[in-house]
Design a protein around this motif. Structure first.
Motif, mmCIF file in Angstrom:
data_model
loop_
_atom_site.group_PDB
_atom_site.id
_atom_site.type_symbol
_atom_site.label_atom_id
_atom_site.label_comp_id
_atom_site.label_asym_id
_atom_site.label_seq_id
_atom_site.Cartn_x
_atom_site.Cartn_y
_atom_site.Cartn_z
ATOM 1 N N TRP A 168 35.229 47.535 54.624
ATOM 2 C CA TRP A 168 35.281 46.630 53.429
ATOM 3 C C TRP A 168 35.662 45.082 53.808
ATOM 4 O O TRP A 168 36.635 45.101 54.989
ATOM 5 C CB TRP A 168 36.595 47.017 52.356
ATOM 6 N N GLN A 217 36.542 40.991 53.003
ATOM 7 C CA GLN A 217 37.121 40.258 51.934
ATOM 8 C C GLN A 217 36.635 38.737 52.332
ATOM 9 O O GLN A 217 36.745 38.359 53.560
ATOM 10 C CB GLN A 217 38.688 40.110 52.090
ATOM 11 N N LEU A 234 38.600 43.810 56.316
ATOM 12 C CA LEU A 234 39.652 44.306 55.684
ATOM 13 C C LEU A 234 40.284 45.392 56.156
ATOM 14 O O LEU A 234 41.358 45.572 56.663
ATOM 15 C CB LEU A 234 39.464 44.334 54.171
ATOM 16 N N ASP A 239 45.539 37.767 46.743
ATOM 17 C CA ASP A 239 44.525 38.772 46.824
ATOM 18 C C ASP A 239 43.076 38.388 46.115
ATOM 19 O O ASP A 239 42.073 38.808 46.404
ATOM 20 C CB ASP A 239 44.767 40.056 46.486
ATOM 21 N N TYR A 285 35.211 40.737 47.224
ATOM 22 C CA TYR A 285 35.162 41.935 48.147
ATOM 23 C C TYR A 285 33.728 42.701 48.262
ATOM 24 O O TYR A 285 33.240 43.089 47.194
ATOM 25 C CB TYR A 285 36.316 42.984 47.608
#
Lengths: 114, 114
Positions: free
Chosen positions: A35, A37, A47, A84, A88
């Motif tokens: 993943w 970011q 990530l 956050d 993504y």
């Protein structure tokens, strides 16, 4: 043909909530699932990642759940924070002529509101 | 020190022009890439070089020509620019032993073709 399907396209979560992003794939040759970011104006950054020999990997507030039989994997962000907020991308690695090629999902824009 | 740096950050040009984007990495990685991110944020690999040798060349028009003078640099030259070339172009690098498993991206070059 989209080899890695990602959903949702966008996600709005309140601070402290759980953010869940899902990905599905078809190619059983995929053996690595990271993943990434991406913050606005920046390049994607790794990530967390998982291999199919485990069903879950946790790093801090970020957890990948992997379901090999369903060919699905998901990212869970616990206690989501405004920091956050980013896009993504899930991805999958396909061995091709002894050279891995990373194939990305279409991205999920996460917004975490205070 | 920026690990993967690319210049320029913004590039606005007329259709038909020729332009170059430069990329340098100071991580000592053997493998470098060019990715294209379209307006919908979809990330797609264009090229991959390992130690100055072309490894991956996706179905990219031959107007796009990567050049790697040494393993720390991978430049992208684009001839006869078209409207559809407008996108964000990301350079990335990875250590050979991890290839696509740990990509380090630059901050991107936003190309606008008018």
């Amino acid at each position: 043909q989209q080899q890695v399907k990602q959903s949702p396209q966008s996600l709005i979560v309140q601070k402290g909530g759980i953010s869940i992003i899902n990905c599905a794939y078809e190619n059983t040759a995929f053996d690595y699932f990271p993943w990434y970011q991406q913050f606005p104006g920046k390049g994607p950054a790794l990530l967390i990642a998982i291999r199919p020999d485990v069903s879950e990997k946790k790093e801090g507030r970020f957890t990948i759940s992997f379901n090999k039989s369903a060919k699905q994997f998901s990212l869970h962000i616990m206690d989501s924070q405004p920091g956050d907020s980013a896009t993504y991308f899930c991805a999958a690695s396909e061995a091709l002529y002894n050279t891995d090629k990373l194939i990305f999902g279409t991205g999920t824009r996460l917004q975490v509101f205070p | 020190d920026t690990a993967v740096s690319q210049t320029p950050k913004y590039l606005v040009t007329q259709m038909g022009n020729d332009k170059s984007i430069k990329c340098e990495q100071n991580l000592g990685h053997d493998t470098m890439y060019w990715y294209k991110q379209d307006s919908k944020k979809f990330l797609k690999i264009m090229f991959s070089y390992n130690n100055k040798e072309l490894i991956i060349n996706e179905t990219v028009p031959n107007r796009f020509s990567p050049k790697s003078p040494d393993k720390a640099h991978l430049n992208l030259h684009i001839n006869s620019l078209e409207l559809g070339d407008s996108a964000v172009y990301f350079c990335a690098s990875s250590p050979w032993e991890d290839t696509n498993e740990k990509l380090f991206f630059g901050s991107g070059t936003q190309l606008s073709v008018l």
